[in-house]
Write an enzyme that holds these catalytic residues in place. Structure first.
Site, PDB file in Angstrom:
ATOM      1  N   ASP A 192       0.697  -1.395  -0.236  1.00  0.00           N
ATOM      2  CA  ASP A 192       0.297  -0.185  -0.587  1.00  0.00           C
ATOM      3  C   ASP A 192       0.866   1.491   0.356  1.00  0.00           C
ATOM      4  O   ASP A 192       2.218   0.863   0.495  1.00  0.00           O
ATOM      5  CB  ASP A 192      -1.188   0.398   1.143  1.00  0.00           C
TER       6      ASP A 192
ATOM      7  N   ASP B 165      -7.701  -7.969   1.584  1.00  0.00           N
ATOM      8  CA  ASP B 165      -6.724  -7.757   2.566  1.00  0.00           C
ATOM      9  C   ASP B 165      -7.176  -7.023   3.638  1.00  0.00           C
ATOM     10  O   ASP B 165      -8.091  -6.399   3.614  1.00  0.00           O
ATOM     11  CB  ASP B 165      -5.130  -7.327   1.776  1.00  0.00           C
TER      12      ASP B 165
END
Length: 367
Positions: free
Chosen positions: A92, A265
């Site tokens: 990320d 996720d």
């Protein structure tokens, strides 16, 4: 040109069965990615992750940048060389972590200045820096730098936040440059459908290798999350992976697949494991509860993980009460295996054209 390839194999309604191909390996979708914040999924080795069926893990750009820093990781070639995971890694951008710092940050057009949670020193993160850090990590999937719109937010606040994220998305794409890793754009816009539409249109114009839905599971009611998913997921490009960030419970995953999402996720299975909350085929077990003190039954008769094959609820209760590290490990092995097995069951149901039936049965039986 990205090295990633996405194949849409089959559809049932809006639900999709696919495959993402990288030089480091294939990812069968729908897929769940265990979260390895500091480069490791808490308490588990890469071997254990592979054994439970994980094909990709998530790393945290923000935390790895601050500690140990990219210079140390680059000495190992990449994050893969550093942590011993030789399959794909998604990182990320750091946007969510900066958002979660709240008042410790200062937001400008250029980027975000904040106090390091490690030593309180002043740190600056921008789209360009985030792209460079992710390049240094050798990520297979890079996320563009965005601001995660907080909840609640007025329409004006959500619009301003989304528009800033779109300008940052453009800068992320430019800074990504010739990096062959896949770059995903992130749809923002809070709980406002028209802002989500505007965000998606701008991201399509910039052109990304995959598209993610951000800014959900940030405190909003479940019905709002489903409403935004209903509105947004099926509008995302058909020929590219669709990723729902930070979600969620087993039911959330089934419902999001039903609406056309490919990738997920969430820290929930590993974090809950450490707190004695265990996912089973019949719902959540709170192993800390005294009723399990002398329960000699196995955890989940429908699970083939190491924990379920070898240990009773009574023993797991004992480990939890005595705060033994092994308890967290065994719970985590089970919870992440449960999530991987759920995704396998979803993929099998899609392969056999019975996902609708699977969804009904799962939602009825899972408490």
């Amino acid at each position: 040109m990205t090295v990633m390839k996405f194949d849409l194999i089959k559809k049932e309604g809006k639900a999709r069965r696919g495959k993402i191909t990288f030089p480091r390996g294939d990812i069968q979708t729908p897929a769940f990615m265990p979260v390895g914040t500091y480069g490791a999924v808490k308490s588990l080795s890469p071997v254990e992750l592979k054994e439970m069926g994980a094909e990709i893990i998530l790393g945290n750009t923000f935390h790895l940048w601050l500690r140990p820093g990219t210079e140390i990781i680059k000495k190992h070639g990449s994050l893969h060389g550093f942590n011993g995971w030789d399959k794909p890694i998604l990182t990320d951008s750091g946007g969510f972590q900066v958002f979660s710092l709240g008042k410790m940050r200062k937001l400008t057009e250029e980027g975000v200045t904040f106090k390091s949670p490690i030593n309180s020193s002043k740190v600056f993160l921008s789209p360009e820096i985030s792209m460079q850090v992710q390049r240094d990590l050798g990520s297979d999937i890079v996320m563009c730098f965005d601001e995660c719109t907080p909840y609640p937010a007025t329409e004006k606040e959500a619009k301003e936040s989304m528009e800033l994220s779109m300008r940052w998305a453009k800068r992320s794409k430019e800074a990504h440059g010739d990096n062959p890793s896949a770059l995903f754009g992130i749809i923002q816009g809070g709980m406002y459908e028209h802002l989500r539409d505007e965000s998606l249109a701008k991201l399509k114009e910039i052109d990304f290798d995959g598209f993610a839905i951000g800014g959900l599971s940030v405190g909003e009611p479940k019905e709002d999350m489903i409403r935004i998913l209903d509105h947004t997921a099926h509008q995302m490009p058909e020929d590219k992976p669709r990723y729902l960030m930070g979600v969620g419970t087993p039911k959330d995953l089934v419902e999001a697949v039903y609406r056309g999402v490919d990738m997920f996720d969430c820290v929930m299975p590993s974090r809950n494991a450490r707190n004695g909350h265990i996912f089973t085929s019949e719902g959540v077990i709170k192993i800390r509860n005294s009723k399990y003190k002398d329960d000699t039954s196995l955890l989940d008769p429908n699970c083939d993980c190491y924990t379920c094959k070898n240990f009773t609820k009574s023993y797991l209760h004992h480990l939890d009460k005595t705060k033994e590290i092994l308890g967290s490990r065994l719970n985590t092995i089970h919870n992440l295996t449960f999530y991987q097995n759920l995704m396998k069951s979803i993929r099998k149901a899609l392969d056999e054209g019975r996902f609708s039936e699977f969804r009904k049965e799962f939602l009825a039986s899972y408490k």
